[in-house]
Design an enzyme around this catalytic site. Structure first.
Site, short mmCIF file in Angstrom:
data_model
loop_
_atom_site.label_atom_id
_atom_site.label_comp_id
_atom_site.label_asym_id
_atom_site.label_seq_id
_atom_site.Cartn_x
_atom_site.Cartn_y
_atom_site.Cartn_z
N ALA A 14 0.84 -1.20 0.00
CA ALA A 14 0.00 0.00 0.00
C ALA A 14 0.87 1.24 0.00
CB ALA A 14 -0.92 -0.02 1.22
N LYS A 99 3.65 -4.34 -12.66
CA LYS A 99 4.81 -4.39 -13.56
C LYS A 99 6.04 -3.94 -12.79
CE LYS A 99 5.81 0.05 -13.88
NZ LYS A 99 7.11 0.59 -13.55
N1 LIG Z 1 1.35 0.09 -13.22
C1 LIG Z 1 1.99 1.23 -13.06
O1 LIG Z 1 1.87 2.16 -13.84
C2 LIG Z 1 2.89 1.37 -11.87
C3 LIG Z 1 3.23 2.66 -11.38
C4 LIG Z 1 4.06 2.72 -10.26
C5 LIG Z 1 4.54 1.58 -9.66
N2 LIG Z 1 4.20 0.36 -10.18
C6 LIG Z 1 4.72 -0.87 -9.59
O2 LIG Z 1 4.09 -1.10 -8.34
C7 LIG Z 1 5.00 -1.80 -7.49
C8 LIG Z 1 5.13 -1.03 -6.19
O3 LIG Z 1 5.71 0.24 -6.48
P1 LIG Z 1 5.51 1.48 -5.49
O4 LIG Z 1 6.08 2.66 -6.21
O5 LIG Z 1 4.11 1.54 -5.00
O6 LIG Z 1 6.48 1.07 -4.29
P2 LIG Z 1 6.48 1.66 -2.81
O7 LIG Z 1 7.84 1.40 -2.29
O8 LIG Z 1 5.91 3.04 -2.77
O9 LIG Z 1 5.44 0.72 -2.03
C9 LIG Z 1 5.68 -0.63 -1.79
C10 LIG Z 1 4.93 -1.03 -0.50
O10 LIG Z 1 5.07 -2.43 -0.36
C11 LIG Z 1 5.29 -2.72 1.02
N3 LIG Z 1 5.97 -4.01 1.09
C12 LIG Z 1 7.23 -4.32 0.71
N4 LIG Z 1 7.46 -5.62 0.86
C13 LIG Z 1 6.32 -6.17 1.36
C14 LIG Z 1 5.93 -7.48 1.74
N5 LIG Z 1 6.79 -8.50 1.63
N6 LIG Z 1 4.68 -7.66 2.21
C15 LIG Z 1 3.81 -6.63 2.32
N7 LIG Z 1 4.14 -5.36 1.98
C16 LIG Z 1 5.36 -5.12 1.51
C17 LIG Z 1 6.12 -1.55 1.53
O11 LIG Z 1 5.99 -1.41 2.93
C18 LIG Z 1 5.49 -0.39 0.75
O12 LIG Z 1 4.42 0.21 1.47
C19 LIG Z 1 6.30 -1.96 -8.27
O13 LIG Z 1 6.32 -3.21 -8.91
C20 LIG Z 1 6.20 -0.85 -9.31
O14 LIG Z 1 6.96 -1.09 -10.47
C21 LIG Z 1 3.37 0.24 -11.24
#
Ligand SMILES: NC(=O)c1ccc[n+]([C@@H]2O[C@H](COP(=O)([O-])OP(=O)(O)OC[C@H]3O[C@@H](n4cnc5c(N)ncnc54)[C@H](O)[C@@H]3O)[C@@H](O)[C@H]2O)c1
Length: 358
Positions: A14, A99
């Site tokens: 989240a 992704k």
């Molecule tokens: N589809 C899109 O356009 C798009 C855009 C941005 C990010 N993403 C993808 O979304 C994913 C997350 O990116 P983000 O920018 O939100 O990262 P982020 O670092 O902001 O958030 C990741 C969250 O995951 C939690 N986390 C980490 N390991 C965990 C686990 N084992 N169990 C439970 N929670 C856990 C963390 O505490 C953090 O809150 C990545 O794969 C990224 O490439 C996709």
């Protein structure tokens, strides 16, 4: 008509992106959002604010042991995707993964294999593929409206955050590559990959990247990704033998333009001893803008996830699509290490997704 039962889903992660998934699952008639899991409880709580019926947990096991959870959506950093996906699949849950599918092709291939063995859906959230513009591009290419695709040029540049863990190729190019995979008939299967990158600010990783992808039969795709551009450009040109399409994602009045213009080359005899020559002529026809519905990409994406589970079929952006993108990204690393030369993309060899159970 009987109402379809809403499928239960839990979102893991989240942070920045997870709340977008949470919002779309929560507002979809196909889904009932049951739980949000994040190692950081406060983040998970903030993301579900106002939805008292949604459980907030830090332990993945609590999510996986719930019988009212049919599917898990993973929005954690890429290096964690495989472990979480494998635990979810082993617990009998369908899986949606943000992704990129994983951080390595080997990890992605293991996920695809396990999903196939378990008869479960594994879907990659290639979000752009579900935008009205990209869905229309796919339709136009498939219908033959552009003729044979001759070239693709994709530009994704802006003043971007230098990411701590990935270079500009891994940060931005997954979008272009997943779109190419989605719109090119037969998916993205380049003959090779040549990547040139630059780090003019000393960030310790490429901040500017150029990717050339020969697609066979003289067809070339090119992708330019860049964190250092003061202007933001999101543009893709798909040149066809009949028409050329320009997608300008930052122009909401006219995201898509189809140009009925092009070059015709006719081979003909030019003298009495039959030497062949080419006559070049230019077609200068109309330009038109396809009408696009207004719909949030993630709303279509979560509907496709539900549809694939209910209809026991592979989703439009399945694990194999995610693997093809990963294969090109890994080849990109190898090309960079080899000074930008053309390297082959090792063929991913996942087991096919044959049957999925609801
Ligand atoms: N589809 C899109 O356009 C798009 C855009 C941005 C990010 N993403 C993808 O979304 C994913 C997350 O990116 P983000 O920018 O939100 O990262 P982020 O670092 O902001 O958030 C990741 C969250 O995951 C939690 N986390 C980490 N390991 C965990 C686990 N084992 N169990 C439970 N929670 C856990 C963390 O505490 C953090 O809150 C990545 O794969 C990224 O490439 C996709």
């Amino acid at each position: 008509m009987t109402r379809k039962r809403a499928l239960g889903v839990a979102v893991v992660g989240a942070g920045y992106w997870g709340p977008n998934l949470i919002r779309n699952f929560a507002s979809s008639g196909d889904w009932a959002l049951r739980a949000v899991c994040d190692l950081d409880l406060d983040r998970a709580r903030a993301a579900v604010a106002g939805r008292g019926e949604v459980a907030v947990v830090t332990d993945l096991e609590e999510v996986l042991s719930r019988t009212d959870v049919d599917a898990v959506a993973i929005a954690t950093p890429a290096r964690t995707h495989r472990a979480i996906a494998e635990r979810a699949l082993a617990a009998g849950k369908h899986v949606l993964v943000e992704k990129p599918l994983a951080d390595t092709p080997a990890a992605g291939a293991a996920m695809v294999r396990l999903a196939a063995e378990r008869g479960l859906v594994l879907m990659a959230d290639h979000t752009y593929c579900y935008t009205p513009a990209v869905l229309k591009i796919r339709e136009l290419v498939a219908s033959g409206a552009l003729g044979k695709v001759l070239f693709v040029d994709s530009v994704r540049i802006n003043l971007g955050l230098v990411q701590p863990d990935v270079d500009v190729f891994w940060d931005l190019a997954p979008h272009d590559l997943s779109i190419l995979d989605f719109v090119l008939p037969g998916g993205l299967r380049p003959e090779g990959v040549a990547a040139q990158g630059a780090d003019p600010i000393g960030a310790g990783k490429d901040c500017v990247g150029y990717l050339s992808l020969p697609l066979g039969d003289g067809v070339m795709a090119h992708v330019h990704v860049n964190w250092l551009s003061p202007t933001k450009i999101r543009q893709m040109v798909i040149g066809g033998s009949e028409r050329t399409l320009v997608w300008d994602d930052l122009n909401p009045q006219q995201r898509l333009s189809v140009y009925d213009r092009g070059v015709d080359l006719t081979q003909q005899a030019v003298d009495s001893i039959d030497r062949a020559g080419a006559t070049v002529s230019y077609r200068l026809g109309d330009t038109w803008a396809p009408a696009l519905p207004e719909r949030e990409a993630l709303a279509s994406m979560v509907a496709e996830f539900a549809g694939s589970i209910r209809e026991r079929r592979a989703p439009l952006t399945d694990g194999e699509a995610g693997l093809r993108v990963l294969g090109v990204l890994r080849a990109c690393d190898r090309s960079r290490a080899a000074g930008g030369t053309l390297v082959s993309v090792a063929a991913p060899d996942p087991a096919p997704l044959e049957e999925v159970g609801a």
